[in-house]
Design a protein around this motif. Structure first.
Motif, PDB file in Angstrom:
ATOM      1  N   GLU A  45       0.859  -1.185   0.000  1.00 10.69           N
ATOM      2  CA  GLU A  45       0.000   0.000   0.000  1.00 10.69           C
ATOM      3  C   GLU A  45       0.893   1.231   0.000  1.00 10.69           C
ATOM      4  O   GLU A  45       1.823   1.343   0.805  1.00 10.69           O
ATOM      5  N   TYR A  46       0.606   2.145  -0.917  1.00  8.56           N
ATOM      6  CA  TYR A  46       1.415   3.346  -1.068  1.00  8.56           C
ATOM      7  C   TYR A  46       0.752   4.535  -0.372  1.00  8.56           C
ATOM      8  O   TYR A  46      -0.437   4.504  -0.064  1.00  8.56           O
ATOM      9  N   MET A  47       1.541   5.587  -0.141  1.00  7.42           N
ATOM     10  CA  MET A  47       1.070   6.773   0.589  1.00  7.42           C
ATOM     11  C   MET A  47      -0.143   7.427  -0.065  1.00  7.42           C
ATOM     12  O   MET A  47      -0.987   7.982   0.616  1.00  7.42           O
ATOM     13  N   ASP A  48      -0.248   7.346  -1.387  1.00 11.34           N
ATOM     14  CA  ASP A  48      -1.369   8.002  -2.079  1.00 11.34           C
ATOM     15  C   ASP A  48      -2.628   7.135  -2.130  1.00 11.34           C
ATOM     16  O   ASP A  48      -3.616   7.498  -2.760  1.00 11.34           O
ATOM     17  N   GLY A  49      -2.598   5.956  -1.485  1.00  5.90           N
ATOM     18  CA  GLY A  49      -3.765   5.075  -1.471  1.00  5.90           C
ATOM     19  C   GLY A  49      -3.755   4.017  -2.557  1.00  5.90           C
ATOM     20  O   GLY A  49      -4.601   3.133  -2.580  1.00  5.90           O
ATOM     21  N   THR A  50      -2.799   4.102  -3.471  1.00  5.20           N
ATOM     22  CA  THR A  50      -2.649   3.076  -4.507  1.00  5.20           C
ATOM     23  C   THR A  50      -2.182   1.784  -3.845  1.00  5.20           C
ATOM     24  O   THR A  50      -1.399   1.817  -2.901  1.00  5.20           O
ATOM     25  N   THR A  51      -2.673   0.639  -4.346  1.00  7.00           N
ATOM     26  CA  THR A  51      -2.276  -0.654  -3.781  1.00  7.00           C
ATOM     27  C   THR A  51      -1.863  -1.630  -4.880  1.00  7.00           C
ATOM     28  O   THR A  51      -2.412  -1.604  -5.976  1.00  7.00           O
ATOM     29  N   ASP A  52      -0.897  -2.471  -4.550  1.00  7.95           N
ATOM     30  CA  ASP A  52      -0.588  -3.629  -5.377  1.00  7.95           C
ATOM     31  C   ASP A  52      -1.370  -4.781  -4.776  1.00  7.95           C
ATOM     32  O   ASP A  52      -1.359  -4.976  -3.551  1.00  7.95           O
ATOM     33  N   GLN A  53      -2.056  -5.549  -5.634  1.00  9.02           N
ATOM     34  CA  GLN A  53      -2.912  -6.616  -5.135  1.00  9.02           C
ATOM     35  C   GLN A  53      -2.676  -7.906  -5.898  1.00  9.02           C
ATOM     36  O   GLN A  53      -2.328  -7.888  -7.078  1.00  9.02           O
ATOM     37  N   GLN A  54      -2.880  -9.021  -5.186  1.00  5.34           N
ATOM     38  CA  GLN A  54      -2.927 -10.348  -5.794  1.00  5.34           C
ATOM     39  C   GLN A  54      -4.369 -10.809  -5.676  1.00  5.34           C
ATOM     40  O   GLN A  54      -4.910 -10.896  -4.567  1.00  5.34           O
ATOM     41  N   LEU A  55      -4.995 -11.074  -6.812  1.00  7.55           N
ATOM     42  CA  LEU A  55      -6.408 -11.442  -6.838  1.00  7.55           C
ATOM     43  C   LEU A  55      -6.571 -12.850  -7.394  1.00  7.55           C
ATOM     44  O   LEU A  55      -6.023 -13.174  -8.447  1.00  7.55           O
ATOM     45  N   ASN A  56      -7.321 -13.676  -6.682  1.00  3.26           N
ATOM     46  CA  ASN A  56      -7.538 -15.064  -7.074  1.00  3.26           C
ATOM     47  C   ASN A  56      -8.900 -15.229  -7.737  1.00  3.26           C
ATOM     48  O   ASN A  56      -9.910 -14.761  -7.201  1.00  3.26           O
TER      49      ASN A  56
END
Length: 132
Positions: A45-56
């Motif tokens: 999770e980044y400071m600007d609210g952007t997220t890296d996600q793994q989705l199944n």
């Protein structure tokens, strides 16, 4: 976020599929569906609210013709294994990669002759904070 819709659209772009893929669960008749699985997570999770996600996700097909399912899910698997680009229509995500976590496999057969085969995938995407 429109990732699952874009993934479903990409599956439906495969010419040789006998059925259109829909979001949701298998119906009472022959069907091809895409739905989320448990275990998806935010990896960063980044400071600007952007997220890296793994989705199944799971792709399931139900038919009385086992060969039809086999050919369809292997065509989907081959296409998705080589997927390098998938664009959001609303700018909500950026695609990174899609990993086949389980190749097509039989899940069940019932006493009426219906076969169900499954294909599991994991997507890695960046999700942008809404309103940016």
């Amino acid at each position: 976020m429109d990732f699952i819709e874009r993934l479903c659209d990409r599956i439906n772009d495969i010419d040789q599929l006998p059925l259109a893929c829909k979001l949701g669960y298998l119906g009472t008749d022959e069907s091809l569906v895409l739905y989320p699985l448990p275990g998806s997570q935010v990896t960063t999770e980044y400071m600007d609210g952007t997220t890296d996600q793994q989705l199944n996700y799971e792709i399931a097909m139900k038919s009385k013709a086992q060969k039809r399912i086999h050919e369809s899910l292997w065509a989907i698997q081959n296409e998705l294994e080589n997927l390098t680009e998938l664009e959001s229509q609303d700018g909500s995500f950026e695609f990174d990669e899609l990993i086949i976590t389980n190749k097509p496999f039989i899940n069940q057969i019932d006493d009426q002759g219906w076969f169900v085969f499954l294909l599991d995938v994991q997507a890695k995407i960046t999700v942008f904070k809404e309103g940016k």
